[in-house]
Scaffold this motif. Sequence first.
Motif, PDB file in Angstrom:
ATOM      1  N   TYR A   1       0.833  -1.203   0.000  1.00 47.55           N
ATOM      2  CA  TYR A   1       0.000   0.000   0.000  1.00 47.55           C
ATOM      3  C   TYR A   1       0.870   1.257   0.000  1.00 47.55           C
ATOM      4  O   TYR A   1       0.611   2.205  -0.741  1.00 47.55           O
ATOM      5  N   ASP A   2       1.916   1.266   0.826  1.00 54.54           N
ATOM      6  CA  ASP A   2       2.788   2.440   0.909  1.00 54.54           C
ATOM      7  C   ASP A   2       3.596   2.641  -0.365  1.00 54.54           C
ATOM      8  O   ASP A   2       3.922   3.774  -0.730  1.00 54.54           O
TER       9      ASP A   2
ATOM     10  N   GLY B   1      -6.492   2.507  -3.720  1.00 53.38           N
ATOM     11  CA  GLY B   1      -7.889   2.086  -3.604  1.00 53.38           C
ATOM     12  C   GLY B   1      -8.107   0.704  -4.188  1.00 53.38           C
ATOM     13  O   GLY B   1      -8.889  -0.093  -3.659  1.00 53.38           O
ATOM     14  N   ALA B   2      -7.400   0.398  -5.292  1.00 56.42           N
ATOM     15  CA  ALA B   2      -7.537  -0.922  -5.914  1.00 56.42           C
ATOM     16  C   ALA B   2      -7.022  -2.015  -4.976  1.00 56.42           C
ATOM     17  O   ALA B   2      -7.617  -3.099  -4.890  1.00 56.42           O
ATOM     18  N   ILE B   3      -5.937  -1.729  -4.267  1.00 52.49           N
ATOM     19  CA  ILE B   3      -5.390  -2.705  -3.314  1.00 52.49           C
ATOM     20  C   ILE B   3      -6.402  -2.952  -2.195  1.00 52.49           C
ATOM     21  O   ILE B   3      -6.668  -4.099  -1.823  1.00 52.49           O
ATOM     22  N   LEU B   4      -6.976  -1.869  -1.677  1.00 54.85           N
ATOM     23  CA  LEU B   4      -7.953  -2.015  -0.597  1.00 54.85           C
ATOM     24  C   LEU B   4      -9.177  -2.796  -1.057  1.00 54.85           C
ATOM     25  O   LEU B   4      -9.664  -3.676  -0.343  1.00 54.85           O
ATOM     26  N   ARG B   5      -9.668  -2.505  -2.265  1.00 54.49           N
ATOM     27  CA  ARG B   5     -10.832  -3.229  -2.786  1.00 54.49           C
ATOM     28  C   ARG B   5     -10.502  -4.698  -3.016  1.00 54.49           C
ATOM     29  O   ARG B   5     -11.303  -5.578  -2.699  1.00 54.49           O
ATOM     30  N   ARG B   6      -9.321  -4.960  -3.572  1.00 51.08           N
ATOM     31  CA  ARG B   6      -8.911  -6.334  -3.845  1.00 51.08           C
ATOM     32  C   ARG B   6      -8.851  -7.155  -2.558  1.00 51.08           C
ATOM     33  O   ARG B   6      -9.290  -8.309  -2.519  1.00 51.08           O
ATOM     34  N   GLU B   7      -8.352  -6.550  -1.490  1.00 48.29           N
ATOM     35  CA  GLU B   7      -8.187  -7.269  -0.226  1.00 48.29           C
ATOM     36  C   GLU B   7      -9.410  -7.159   0.686  1.00 48.29           C
ATOM     37  O   GLU B   7      -9.469  -7.814   1.715  1.00 48.29           O
TER      38      GLU B   7
END
Length: 135
Positions: A40-41, A49-55
């Motif tokens: 994320y960092d 946002g894509a990382i958060l949605r994916r996870e």
Amino acid sequence: MTMTLADTTAFDDGVVTPRADRPKRRTFTAEYKARILAEYDAADHGERGAILRREGLYSSHMVDWRKAARAGASSALGPKSRDRRDREIEQLRARAEKAEAELARTQAALDLVGKAHALLETLSESTGTPKPPQR
């Protein structure tokens, strides 16, 4: 068209049970948190946002995990132990510490009373008053 009791597959038999469909609280390992936080960092703002949605995570997860990582505790990134046994151990440990502190105060008070008694005996002997008979 109206729906009757015969049309439904389930019916209320009056028994109250906990919700079986209640979602379980997710727990994350320290390794997972560290890996996702690093990803994320390192990501651009548009990719975060894509990382958060994916996870399936929220930005508040990142804030909390980053705060724990800054505190320098990798164990802080681990899941919080909510085991009943761990809670009971902590409660017993706190009780033991409280009892030890009370014991130390009691011993100090007894020591003080003993010294006061010895002082009064010494003063009584020096004035020449007779000692009361001991039992």
